[in-house]
Scaffold this active site. Structure first.
Site, short mmCIF file in Angstrom:
data_model
loop_
_atom_site.label_atom_id
_atom_site.label_comp_id
_atom_site.label_asym_id
_atom_site.label_seq_id
_atom_site.Cartn_x
_atom_site.Cartn_y
_atom_site.Cartn_z
N HIS A 5 64.32 -11.67 21.45
CA HIS A 5 65.53 -11.29 22.44
C HIS A 5 65.01 -11.66 23.92
O HIS A 5 64.14 -11.33 24.26
CB HIS A 5 65.76 -9.82 22.38
CG HIS A 5 66.90 -9.37 23.24
ND1 HIS A 5 68.21 -9.75 23.31
CD2 HIS A 5 66.94 -8.43 24.42
CE1 HIS A 5 68.93 -9.41 24.11
NE2 HIS A 5 68.24 -8.54 24.96
N ASP A 56 70.99 -7.98 31.44
CA ASP A 56 70.92 -8.49 30.24
C ASP A 56 72.49 -8.38 29.78
O ASP A 56 73.26 -7.71 29.65
CB ASP A 56 70.36 -7.58 29.14
CG ASP A 56 70.40 -7.99 27.87
OD1 ASP A 56 71.05 -8.98 27.48
OD2 ASP A 56 69.59 -7.24 27.11
N GLU A 111 78.51 -13.80 20.11
CA GLU A 111 78.67 -14.25 18.76
C GLU A 111 77.64 -15.18 18.51
O GLU A 111 77.05 -15.76 18.99
CB GLU A 111 80.46 -14.94 18.53
CG GLU A 111 80.15 -15.93 19.77
CD GLU A 111 80.24 -17.46 19.19
OE1 GLU A 111 79.73 -17.67 17.91
OE2 GLU A 111 80.71 -18.40 19.74
#
Length: 293
Positions: A130, A145, A60
């Protein structure tokens, strides 16, 4: 283009800074993800940790959306994702996971890359926003990941070949490219690029800059959309503004559009978050979003 002002410091030398004694930290983390004991530093142990993490700690970015800001210092990340039982995005999720792996005796390091998800092949380069983790086991590199939202790999992926790697959800493959790797997922029979990774471990400043861009820059989609995701063995759950999507491991799926009250309820029941008063304005705005259906 970045703003002229410098990025705020997170207060840590690197996202995975390890304190002198991590025993209490590890105990709290394992309780947070529901594991009674620490797995061994093996491929199976890594897979057990990864699956438990993504099922327990949701993806989130509400702090970016509300303007609260995202601190990727090691203490701040642990306090948020473990003590406050919040979720987070890649710079928080994978920094926490890297810290855990190192404390458990894994040989692990952070990598950084450019997200290409849902972009055409000829789209211009994206910023390095990322963070992932590479783990070395018996001389082989594995991608771990836990911070890529609704398309997060549900298990470790071998990085030393380009063949398809089935998981309980989609198949993945990691193909070599100049200076790094390209991570792809098979979505409904078609390969889609998730992100391009640099091969060299990233210095701390790259995470600082990437986190600042992702949480502060007006072009970041986390500044403009309510996003949450959680992956279990049974299903992937994804929330994008007012659209809740459930994709099950058996191939079935469903999609619903939610009111503000239903979004708040879904954050609690589906994504295991306790809604905070400061989220309500963002939730009400998300409920009125127009998404191509």
């Amino acid at each position: 283009m970045l703003h002229d002002s410098p990025p705020p410091r997170s207060g840590a030398a690197a996202p995975a800074a390890e304190p002198a004694d991590d025993s209490d930290f590890l105990a709290h983390y394992l309780a947070r993800i529901g594991l009674p004991a620490a797995p061994a530093p093996t491929v199976n142990g890594l897979a057990e940790l990864q699956a438990a993490h993504i099922a327990a700690i949701p993806f989130e970015a509400l702090d970016a959306l509300t303007g609260a800001g995202v601190d990727i210092g090691a203490d701040a990340v642990a306090a948020k994702l473990i003590d406050r039982r919040r979720g987070g995005y890649c710079f928080e999720q994978n920094a926490l996971f890297l810290r855990v792996l190192v404390a458990l005796g894994f040989r692990a390091e952070g990598l950084i890359g450019r997200v290409r998800w849902m972009l055409p092949d000829d789209a211009p380069p994206t910023p390095r926003t990322h963070m992932t983790v590479r783990v070395w086991l018996d001389g082989r590199p594995w991608l771990a990941d836990v911070g890529f939202g609704a398309a997060v790999p549900p298990q470790p992926l071998a990085m030393d070949h380009g063949d398809a790697q089935p998981t309980r959800h989609e198949s993945y493959r990691i193909r070599p490219r100049a200076g790094g790797h390209r991570v792809e997922a098979d979505i409904a029979g078609e390969w889609h690029v998730l992100y391009d990774l640099d091969d060299a471990p990233a210095p701390a400043i790259d995470y600082e800059l990437g986190n600042w861009y992702t949480s502060q820059h007006p072009a970041s989609h986390f500044r403009n959309q309510l996003v949450a995701a959680r992956t279990t063995a049974e299903a992937r759950h994804g929330l994008r503004d007012n659209r809740l999507t459930i994709r099950r491991a058996d191939g079935s799926s469903e999609q619903r559009y939610l009111t503000a009250d239903e979004i708040e309820a879904a954050l609690a029941t589906v994504f295991l978050l306790t809604p905070e008063p400061g989220w309500r304005h963002a939730i009400e705005r998300a409920a009125t979003a127009e998404i191509i259906r």
